[in-house]
Scaffold this motif. Structure first.
Motif, PDB file in Angstrom:
ATOM      1  N   ILE A 147      12.169 -73.211 -34.412  1.00  0.00           N
ATOM      2  CA  ILE A 147      12.141 -74.681 -34.466  1.00  0.00           C
ATOM      3  C   ILE A 147      12.923 -75.292 -33.306  1.00  0.00           C
ATOM      4  CG2 ILE A 147      11.554 -75.173 -36.893  1.00  0.00           C
ATOM      5  CD1 ILE A 147      14.663 -75.457 -37.237  1.00  0.00           C
ATOM      6  N   ASP A 148      13.625 -74.473 -32.548  1.00  0.00           N
ATOM      7  CA  ASP A 148      14.237 -74.965 -31.299  1.00  0.00           C
ATOM      8  C   ASP A 148      13.221 -75.051 -30.165  1.00  0.00           C
ATOM      9  OD1 ASP A 148      13.770 -72.280 -30.863  1.00  0.00           O
ATOM     10  OD2 ASP A 148      15.854 -71.739 -30.493  1.00  0.00           O
ATOM     11  N   LYS A 149      11.931 -74.764 -30.478  1.00  0.00           N
ATOM     12  CA  LYS A 149      10.824 -74.851 -29.517  1.00  0.00           C
ATOM     13  C   LYS A 149      10.868 -73.763 -28.428  1.00  0.00           C
ATOM     14  CE  LYS A 149       8.942 -78.270 -31.620  1.00  0.00           C
ATOM     15  NZ  LYS A 149       8.768 -79.678 -31.294  1.00  0.00           N
ATOM     16  N   TYR A 150      11.699 -72.768 -28.612  1.00  0.00           N
ATOM     17  CA  TYR A 150      11.759 -71.653 -27.664  1.00  0.00           C
ATOM     18  C   TYR A 150      11.010 -70.483 -28.287  1.00  0.00           C
ATOM     19  CZ  TYR A 150      13.860 -68.980 -23.827  1.00  0.00           C
ATOM     20  OH  TYR A 150      14.053 -68.243 -22.690  1.00  0.00           O
ATOM     21  N   PRO A 151      10.301 -69.660 -27.485  1.00  0.00           N
ATOM     22  CA  PRO A 151       9.493 -68.592 -28.096  1.00  0.00           C
ATOM     23  C   PRO A 151      10.295 -67.749 -29.091  1.00  0.00           C
ATOM     24  CG  PRO A 151       8.983 -68.741 -25.774  1.00  0.00           C
ATOM     25  CD  PRO A 151      10.115 -69.710 -26.021  1.00  0.00           C
ATOM     26  N   PHE A 152       9.647 -67.483 -30.212  1.00  0.00           N
ATOM     27  CA  PHE A 152      10.277 -66.760 -31.316  1.00  0.00           C
ATOM     28  C   PHE A 152      10.723 -65.364 -30.877  1.00  0.00           C
ATOM     29  CE2 PHE A 152       9.772 -63.853 -34.951  1.00  0.00           C
ATOM     30  CZ  PHE A 152      10.744 -64.394 -35.784  1.00  0.00           C
ATOM     31  N   GLY A 153      11.977 -65.056 -31.124  1.00  0.00           N
ATOM     32  CA  GLY A 153      12.477 -63.715 -30.839  1.00  0.00           C
ATOM     33  C   GLY A 153      12.939 -63.507 -29.413  1.00  0.00           C
ATOM     34  N   TRP A 154      12.760 -64.519 -28.540  1.00  0.00           N
ATOM     35  CA  TRP A 154      13.265 -64.365 -27.169  1.00  0.00           C
ATOM     36  C   TRP A 154      14.781 -64.541 -27.175  1.00  0.00           C
ATOM     37  CZ3 TRP A 154       9.998 -66.330 -22.471  1.00  0.00           C
ATOM     38  CH2 TRP A 154       8.679 -65.871 -22.610  1.00  0.00           C
ATOM     39  N   PRO A 155      15.502 -63.820 -26.302  1.00  0.00           N
ATOM     40  CA  PRO A 155      16.959 -63.979 -26.261  1.00  0.00           C
ATOM     41  C   PRO A 155      17.333 -65.443 -25.988  1.00  0.00           C
ATOM     42  CG  PRO A 155      16.171 -62.548 -24.465  1.00  0.00           C
ATOM     43  CD  PRO A 155      14.990 -62.851 -25.334  1.00  0.00           C
ATOM     44  N   ALA A 156      18.355 -65.938 -26.703  1.00  0.00           N
ATOM     45  CA  ALA A 156      18.653 -67.376 -26.749  1.00  0.00           C
ATOM     46  C   ALA A 156      18.705 -68.044 -25.373  1.00  0.00           C
ATOM     47  CB  ALA A 156      19.943 -67.617 -27.504  1.00  0.00           C
ATOM     48  N   ASN A 157      19.340 -67.453 -24.418  1.00  0.00           N
ATOM     49  CA  ASN A 157      19.448 -68.117 -23.120  1.00  0.00           C
ATOM     50  C   ASN A 157      18.806 -67.321 -21.997  1.00  0.00           C
ATOM     51  OD1 ASN A 157      20.932 -70.529 -23.891  1.00  0.00           O
ATOM     52  ND2 ASN A 157      22.564 -69.088 -24.409  1.00  0.00           N
ATOM     53  N   GLY A 158      17.733 -66.591 -22.351  1.00  0.00           N
ATOM     54  CA  GLY A 158      17.152 -65.758 -21.304  1.00  0.00           C
ATOM     55  C   GLY A 158      15.722 -65.384 -21.602  1.00  0.00           C
ATOM     56  N   TYR A 159      15.312 -64.273 -21.032  1.00  0.00           N
ATOM     57  CA  TYR A 159      13.929 -63.839 -21.123  1.00  0.00           C
ATOM     58  C   TYR A 159      13.853 -62.389 -21.580  1.00  0.00           C
ATOM     59  CZ  TYR A 159      13.166 -68.040 -18.383  1.00  0.00           C
ATOM     60  OH  TYR A 159      13.136 -69.339 -17.968  1.00  0.00           O
ATOM     61  N   PRO A 160      12.767 -62.034 -22.257  1.00  0.00           N
ATOM     62  CA  PRO A 160      12.547 -60.619 -22.575  1.00  0.00           C
ATOM     63  C   PRO A 160      12.102 -59.876 -21.309  1.00  0.00           C
ATOM     64  CG  PRO A 160      10.746 -61.974 -23.423  1.00  0.00           C
ATOM     65  CD  PRO A 160      11.694 -62.910 -22.761  1.00  0.00           C
ATOM     66  N   PRO A 161      12.047 -58.543 -21.348  1.00  0.00           N
ATOM     67  CA  PRO A 161      11.542 -57.791 -20.193  1.00  0.00           C
ATOM     68  C   PRO A 161      10.137 -58.278 -19.814  1.00  0.00           C
ATOM     69  CG  PRO A 161      12.485 -56.293 -21.810  1.00  0.00           C
ATOM     70  CD  PRO A 161      12.468 -57.652 -22.439  1.00  0.00           C
ATOM     71  N   PRO A 162       9.747 -58.135 -18.546  1.00  0.00           N
ATOM     72  CA  PRO A 162       8.483 -58.689 -18.067  1.00  0.00           C
ATOM     73  C   PRO A 162       7.251 -58.170 -18.819  1.00  0.00           C
ATOM     74  CG  PRO A 162       9.669 -57.535 -16.298  1.00  0.00           C
ATOM     75  CD  PRO A 162      10.519 -57.452 -17.515  1.00  0.00           C
ATOM     76  N   GLN A 163       6.144 -58.913 -18.673  1.00  0.00           N
ATOM     77  CA  GLN A 163       4.883 -58.572 -19.332  1.00  0.00           C
ATOM     78  C   GLN A 163       4.425 -57.179 -18.928  1.00  0.00           C
ATOM     79  OE1 GLN A 163       3.031 -63.030 -19.807  1.00  0.00           O
ATOM     80  NE2 GLN A 163       2.163 -61.737 -18.242  1.00  0.00           N
ATOM     81  N   GLY A 164       3.759 -56.520 -19.840  1.00  0.00           N
ATOM     82  CA  GLY A 164       3.283 -55.158 -19.596  1.00  0.00           C
ATOM     83  C   GLY A 164       3.109 -54.414 -20.913  1.00  0.00           C
ATOM     84  N   PRO A 165       4.177 -54.285 -21.704  1.00  0.00           N
ATOM     85  CA  PRO A 165       4.058 -53.477 -22.923  1.00  0.00           C
ATOM     86  C   PRO A 165       3.582 -54.249 -24.147  1.00  0.00           C
ATOM     87  CG  PRO A 165       6.352 -54.075 -22.583  1.00  0.00           C
ATOM     88  CD  PRO A 165       5.579 -54.664 -21.440  1.00  0.00           C
ATOM     89  N   TYR A 166       3.352 -55.564 -24.034  1.00  0.00           N
ATOM     90  CA  TYR A 166       3.198 -56.380 -25.246  1.00  0.00           C
ATOM     91  C   TYR A 166       1.761 -56.448 -25.758  1.00  0.00           C
ATOM     92  CZ  TYR A 166       7.759 -57.801 -23.467  1.00  0.00           C
ATOM     93  OH  TYR A 166       9.027 -57.802 -22.980  1.00  0.00           O
ATOM     94  N   TYR A 167       0.766 -56.539 -24.855  1.00  0.00           N
ATOM     95  CA  TYR A 167      -0.641 -56.673 -25.260  1.00  0.00           C
ATOM     96  C   TYR A 167      -1.030 -55.505 -26.169  1.00  0.00           C
ATOM     97  CZ  TYR A 167      -5.750 -56.495 -24.829  1.00  0.00           C
ATOM     98  OH  TYR A 167      -7.091 -56.411 -25.092  1.00  0.00           O
ATOM     99  N   CYS A 168      -1.453 -55.833 -27.391  1.00  0.00           N
ATOM    100  CA  CYS A 168      -1.803 -54.816 -28.396  1.00  0.00           C
ATOM    101  C   CYS A 168      -0.649 -53.845 -28.651  1.00  0.00           C
ATOM    102  CB  CYS A 168      -3.081 -54.058 -28.015  1.00  0.00           C
ATOM    103  SG  CYS A 168      -4.545 -55.124 -27.892  1.00  0.00           S
ATOM    104  N   GLY A 169       0.577 -54.289 -28.428  1.00  0.00           N
ATOM    105  CA  GLY A 169       1.734 -53.417 -28.535  1.00  0.00           C
ATOM    106  C   GLY A 169       2.184 -53.164 -29.961  1.00  0.00           C
ATOM    107  N   VAL A 170       3.018 -52.148 -30.096  1.00  0.00           N
ATOM    108  CA  VAL A 170       3.600 -51.817 -31.401  1.00  0.00           C
ATOM    109  C   VAL A 170       5.071 -51.482 -31.190  1.00  0.00           C
ATOM    110  CG1 VAL A 170       2.906 -49.376 -31.228  1.00  0.00           C
ATOM    111  CG2 VAL A 170       3.342 -50.381 -33.482  1.00  0.00           C
ATOM    112  N   GLY A 171       5.878 -51.721 -32.213  1.00  0.00           N
ATOM    113  CA  GLY A 171       7.305 -51.419 -32.117  1.00  0.00           C
ATOM    114  C   GLY A 171       8.120 -52.696 -32.027  1.00  0.00           C
ATOM    115  N   ALA A 172       9.362 -52.599 -32.536  1.00  0.00           N
ATOM    116  CA  ALA A 172      10.213 -53.791 -32.643  1.00  0.00           C
ATOM    117  C   ALA A 172      10.489 -54.423 -31.283  1.00  0.00           C
ATOM    118  CB  ALA A 172      11.519 -53.424 -33.328  1.00  0.00           C
ATOM    119  N   ASP A 173      10.471 -53.626 -30.221  1.00  0.00           N
ATOM    120  CA  ASP A 173      10.733 -54.191 -28.897  1.00  0.00           C
ATOM    121  C   ASP A 173       9.480 -54.795 -28.261  1.00  0.00           C
ATOM    122  OD1 ASP A 173       9.695 -51.632 -28.891  1.00  0.00           O
ATOM    123  OD2 ASP A 173      10.834 -50.937 -27.173  1.00  0.00           O
TER     124      ASP A 173
END
Ligand code: ADP
Ligand code: MN
Ligand code: MN
Ligand code: MN
Length: 375
Positions: A147-173
């Motif tokens: 509800i803070d309008k920032y992507p869900f689960g992204w680190p509060a003041n930063g970014y997750p690792p770059p795109q690559g592993p996420y499309y059709c991905g599995v696992g908590a990371d």
């Protein structure tokens, strides 16, 4: 967990106790409609004495259009005309969800702020082209936000690792918020939505579900209710689903609503020639289509259709087999079998599916006189 809503923190065991009470033979019917923004959905519920057997058993209703950007206060009663009925996956049988068209005081489609009732004119075109059995399948991409309008689960003041592993991905990371995706999928199936799949997308917290194939006006009806279910499921989890076509600037994918299309002729042996004819017609009307592929006449899509991140440029039309950087793609298998369907990759995630399917049907199948008649 600061980024989830307060209502999602209410005691759900207490809620469950009341939800399992018998309801005395009555039926709850929730009326759903598109508001004056052309994107927002509204709903309200009433009791009927008996379970409606079909849409014809659901009475018209009304609401205050001055509170939904749909009318001035002085003349604000708007009509809700039931058009499509589903089972209610939140309160269960016999309760119903009912999608409605909005008509204003003179019983004409609501066009106050923005023209938001595109269903009426879409339906006219679909009636005209009925003999072609035009099927659509739409791929709804969306992004989960706190509800803070920032992507869900992204680190509060930063970014997750770059795109690559996420499309059709599995696992908590790799998979952010799968609970929501699974609940939404089941809710759609229970309701009777023609949902045909889902997958994690390229940007973390971005997901997609597909609806189709649907014939004619059914495409818009099913996608709008699937969107309602998505927002409603997200509400339970205290997060927000945005259909913004480019929620994060920078090296992050945007969100589209790829629209797959076929006619009876395209699906039959040698149908590729009809696909090529349709693409030829679409190529001549690129800008007209861009104007109706998001709710702001192309402004929203401008941020997304950059020619990067698996998109084409907003300014030019292109088409190709298996090319995800083109406006229109012919899937590899379709090129191979020489029949099937094509994919228009231009519609933004927040498009109105009635406006999109109307434009495609009309460009591909109507002559200019027939088009005028259906305005
Ligand atoms: P992509 O490879 O582009 O990600 P998806 O699997 O996500 O494709 O979506 C495919 C879409 O195409 C689905 O919505 C499906 O309903 C639709 N579809 C499949 N066959 C047809 C057809 N013959 N006509 C129209 N749409 C179709
Ligand atoms: Mn897809
Ligand atoms: Mn996708
Ligand atoms: Mn696609």
């Amino acid at each position: 967990m600061a980024s989830v809503s307060v209502s999602s923190c209410l005691n759900k065991a207490v809620h469950q106790q009341y939800m399992s009470l018998p309801q005395g033979g009555k039926c709850q019917v929730t009326y759903i409609w598109i508001d004056g923004t052309g994107e927002g959905l509204r709903n309200k519920t009433r009791t009927l004495d008996e379970e409606p057997k079909s849409i014809d058993d659901i009475p018209e209703w009304n609401f205050d259009g001055s509170s939904t950007y749909q009318a001035e206060g002085s003349n604000s009663d708007m009509y809700l005309i039931p058009v499509c009925m589903f089972r209610d996956p939140f309160t269960f049988d016999p309760n119903k969800l009912v999608l409605c068209e909005v008509l204003k005081y003179n019983r004409l489609p609501s066009v106050y702020c923005l023209e938001t009732n595109h269903r009426a004119s879409c339906n006219k075109v679909m009636e005209k082209i009925k003999e072609h059995s035009m099927w659509f399948g739409m791929e709804q991409e969306y992004t989960l936000l706190g509800i803070d309008k920032y992507p869900f689960g992204w680190p509060a003041n930063g970014y997750p690792p770059p795109q690559g592993p996420y499309y059709c991905g599995v696992g908590a990371d790799n998979a952010y918020g799968r609970d929501i995706v699974e609940c939404h999928y089941k809710a759609c199936l229970y309701a009777g939505i023609k949902i045909c799949g889902s997958n994690a997308e390229v940007m973390p917290s971005q997901w997609e579900f597909q609806v189709g194939p649907c014939e004619g006006i059914e495409m818009g009806d099913h996608l709008w209710v699937a969107r309602f279910l998505l927002h409603r499921v997200c509400e339970d989890f205290g997060v927000v689903a945005t259909l913004d076509p480019k929620p994060m600037e920078g090296n992050w994918n945007g969100a589209g609503c790829h629209t797959n299309v076929s006619t009876k002729q395209m699906r039959e042996e040698g149908g590729l020639q009809y696909i090529e004819q349709a693409i030829e017609k679409l190529s001549k009307r690129h800008l007209e289509h861009i104007k109706v592929y998001d709710p702001r006449g192309g402004q929203d899509n401008m941020r997304r259709l950059t020619g990067h991140h698996e998109t084409s440029s907003i300014n030019d039309f292109s088409a190709g087999v298996a090319n995800r950087g083109s406006s229109v793609r012919i899937p590899r298998q379709v090129g191979h079998e020489k029949k099937g369907y094509f994919e228009d990759r231009r519609p933004a995630a927040n498009c109105d599916p009635y406006a999109v399917t109307k434009a495609i049907a009309s460009t591909c199948l109507l002559d200019s006189q027939e088009e005028e008649e259906s305005e």
